[in-house]
Design a protein around this motif. Sequence first.
Motif, mmCIF file in Angstrom:
data_model
loop_
_atom_site.group_PDB
_atom_site.id
_atom_site.type_symbol
_atom_site.label_atom_id
_atom_site.label_comp_id
_atom_site.label_asym_id
_atom_site.label_seq_id
_atom_site.Cartn_x
_atom_site.Cartn_y
_atom_site.Cartn_z
ATOM 1 N N ARG A 90 -1.989 -7.289 18.461
ATOM 2 C CA ARG A 90 -3.235 -7.422 18.821
ATOM 3 C C ARG A 90 -3.435 -9.133 19.332
ATOM 4 O O ARG A 90 -3.983 -9.838 18.430
ATOM 5 N N GLY A 91 -3.122 -9.362 20.250
ATOM 6 C CA GLY A 91 -2.830 -10.930 20.803
ATOM 7 C C GLY A 91 -2.009 -11.780 19.673
ATOM 8 O O GLY A 91 -0.768 -11.241 19.318
ATOM 9 N N ILE A 92 -2.370 -12.758 19.180
ATOM 10 C CA ILE A 92 -1.696 -13.499 18.264
ATOM 11 C C ILE A 92 -2.177 -13.225 16.793
ATOM 12 O O ILE A 92 -1.917 -13.902 15.951
ATOM 13 N N ASN A 93 -3.059 -12.008 16.455
ATOM 14 C CA ASN A 93 -3.092 -11.875 15.288
ATOM 15 C C ASN A 93 -2.175 -11.238 14.461
ATOM 16 O O ASN A 93 -1.198 -10.792 14.791
ATOM 17 N N THR A 94 -2.279 -11.629 13.036
ATOM 18 C CA THR A 94 -1.215 -11.083 12.161
ATOM 19 C C THR A 94 -2.040 -10.232 11.106
ATOM 20 O O THR A 94 -3.330 -10.297 11.203
ATOM 21 N N GLY A 95 -1.411 -9.560 10.295
ATOM 22 C CA GLY A 95 -1.970 -8.776 9.206
ATOM 23 C C GLY A 95 -1.556 -8.716 7.893
ATOM 24 O O GLY A 95 -0.381 -9.294 7.812
ATOM 25 N N SER A 96 -2.136 -8.286 6.980
ATOM 26 C CA SER A 96 -1.840 -8.136 5.611
ATOM 27 C C SER A 96 -2.266 -6.886 4.979
ATOM 28 O O SER A 96 -3.292 -6.401 5.249
ATOM 29 N N LEU A 97 -1.505 -6.244 3.980
ATOM 30 C CA LEU A 97 -1.748 -5.043 3.303
ATOM 31 C C LEU A 97 -2.098 -5.792 1.920
ATOM 32 O O LEU A 97 -1.385 -6.621 1.058
ATOM 33 N N ILE A 98 -3.568 -5.654 1.451
ATOM 34 C CA ILE A 98 -4.004 -5.984 0.208
ATOM 35 C C ILE A 98 -4.430 -4.887 -0.623
ATOM 36 O O ILE A 98 -5.208 -3.914 -0.174
ATOM 37 N N LEU A 99 -3.608 -4.898 -1.951
ATOM 38 C CA LEU A 99 -3.784 -3.758 -2.963
ATOM 39 C C LEU A 99 -4.473 -4.420 -3.968
ATOM 40 O O LEU A 99 -4.388 -5.302 -4.640
ATOM 41 N N GLN A 100 -5.607 -3.847 -4.263
ATOM 42 C CA GLN A 100 -6.396 -4.029 -5.340
ATOM 43 C C GLN A 100 -5.976 -3.436 -6.944
ATOM 44 O O GLN A 100 -5.632 -2.322 -6.690
ATOM 45 N N ILE A 101 -6.120 -4.210 -7.799
ATOM 46 C CA ILE A 101 -5.314 -3.870 -9.213
ATOM 47 C C ILE A 101 -6.476 -3.921 -10.215
ATOM 48 O O ILE A 101 -7.297 -4.931 -10.197
ATOM 49 N N LYS A 102 -6.367 -3.010 -10.953
ATOM 50 C CA LYS A 102 -7.341 -2.913 -12.134
ATOM 51 C C LYS A 102 -6.318 -2.182 -13.332
ATOM 52 O O LYS A 102 -5.889 -0.992 -13.060
ATOM 53 N N ASN A 103 -6.253 -2.764 -14.441
ATOM 54 C CA ASN A 103 -5.521 -2.228 -15.633
ATOM 55 C C ASN A 103 -4.243 -1.681 -15.074
ATOM 56 O O ASN A 103 -3.456 -0.609 -15.281
ATOM 57 N N ASP A 104 -3.413 -2.509 -14.160
ATOM 58 C CA ASP A 104 -2.058 -2.330 -13.705
ATOM 59 C C ASP A 104 -1.841 -1.024 -12.689
ATOM 60 O O ASP A 104 -0.875 -0.540 -12.743
ATOM 61 N N THR A 105 -3.193 -0.765 -12.345
ATOM 62 C CA THR A 105 -3.054 0.420 -11.402
ATOM 63 C C THR A 105 -3.796 0.201 -10.017
ATOM 64 O O THR A 105 -4.796 -0.574 -10.059
ATOM 65 N N ILE A 106 -3.357 0.435 -9.066
ATOM 66 C CA ILE A 106 -3.811 0.350 -7.778
ATOM 67 C C ILE A 106 -5.062 1.255 -7.749
ATOM 68 O O ILE A 106 -5.145 2.234 -7.810
ATOM 69 N N THR A 107 -6.350 0.378 -7.441
ATOM 70 C CA THR A 107 -7.546 1.221 -7.272
ATOM 71 C C THR A 107 -8.009 0.999 -5.871
ATOM 72 O O THR A 107 -8.782 2.072 -5.544
ATOM 73 N N ASP A 108 -7.592 0.296 -5.075
ATOM 74 C CA ASP A 108 -8.088 0.314 -3.562
ATOM 75 C C ASP A 108 -7.010 -0.361 -2.619
ATOM 76 O O ASP A 108 -6.207 -1.100 -3.193
ATOM 77 N N TYR A 109 -7.241 -0.465 -1.514
ATOM 78 C CA TYR A 109 -6.222 -1.098 -0.378
ATOM 79 C C TYR A 109 -7.167 -1.441 0.634
ATOM 80 O O TYR A 109 -8.035 -0.694 0.978
ATOM 81 N N GLU A 110 -6.765 -2.298 1.581
ATOM 82 C CA GLU A 110 -7.321 -2.536 2.834
ATOM 83 C C GLU A 110 -6.232 -3.266 3.643
ATOM 84 O O GLU A 110 -5.430 -3.756 3.202
ATOM 85 N N ILE A 111 -6.135 -3.150 4.967
ATOM 86 C CA ILE A 111 -5.667 -3.712 5.950
ATOM 87 C C ILE A 111 -6.104 -4.834 6.495
ATOM 88 O O ILE A 111 -7.282 -4.626 7.125
ATOM 89 N N TRP A 112 -5.946 -5.807 6.598
ATOM 90 C CA TRP A 112 -6.446 -7.162 7.105
ATOM 91 C C TRP A 112 -6.047 -7.603 8.341
ATOM 92 O O TRP A 112 -4.662 -7.539 8.409
ATOM 93 N N HIS A 113 -6.390 -7.962 9.293
ATOM 94 C CA HIS A 113 -5.865 -8.324 10.558
ATOM 95 C C HIS A 113 -6.986 -9.588 11.126
ATOM 96 O O HIS A 113 -8.233 -9.371 10.932
ATOM 97 N N GLY A 114 -6.272 -10.606 11.674
ATOM 98 C CA GLY A 114 -7.206 -11.510 12.147
ATOM 99 C C GLY A 114 -6.421 -12.769 12.740
ATOM 100 O O GLY A 114 -5.155 -12.715 12.759
#
Length: 114
Positions: A90-114
């Motif tokens: 998407r043009g010059i945008n880059t992205g990241s995968l962000i994984l949320q942790i609680k008690n050593d377990t993945i509780t949620d994730y989001e794909i960020w781009h901008g």
Amino acid sequence: MKKFLRLTLFLIILTNVFIACSSGTDFNSEKWKNWKESEAELFLRWDMREDLVNNYDLIGMSTEQIIDLLGEPENWNEKELRYYLGSSRRGINTGSLILQIKNDTITDYEIWHG
């Protein structure tokens, strides 16, 4: 007849644009872990992200399982793991995968781009 030909040509072009934009790639753990941000692989992680989040139950995995699957994150702390996805097509945008942790377990994730 000209109208029909124009419409047909327009639909062919439109179909090709949609095919070119939907450039999803099957997730491959080894390719993900060994990815280098280079011209040849610029979009590789970004293209694999959809298959990864749709076909792997990331939520509920332990941080150890995620690291086995994705390798060491580029940035992490006790609350999140962050993986750089490279260019997002998407043009010059880059992205990241962000994984949320609680008690050593993945509780949620989001794909960020901008």
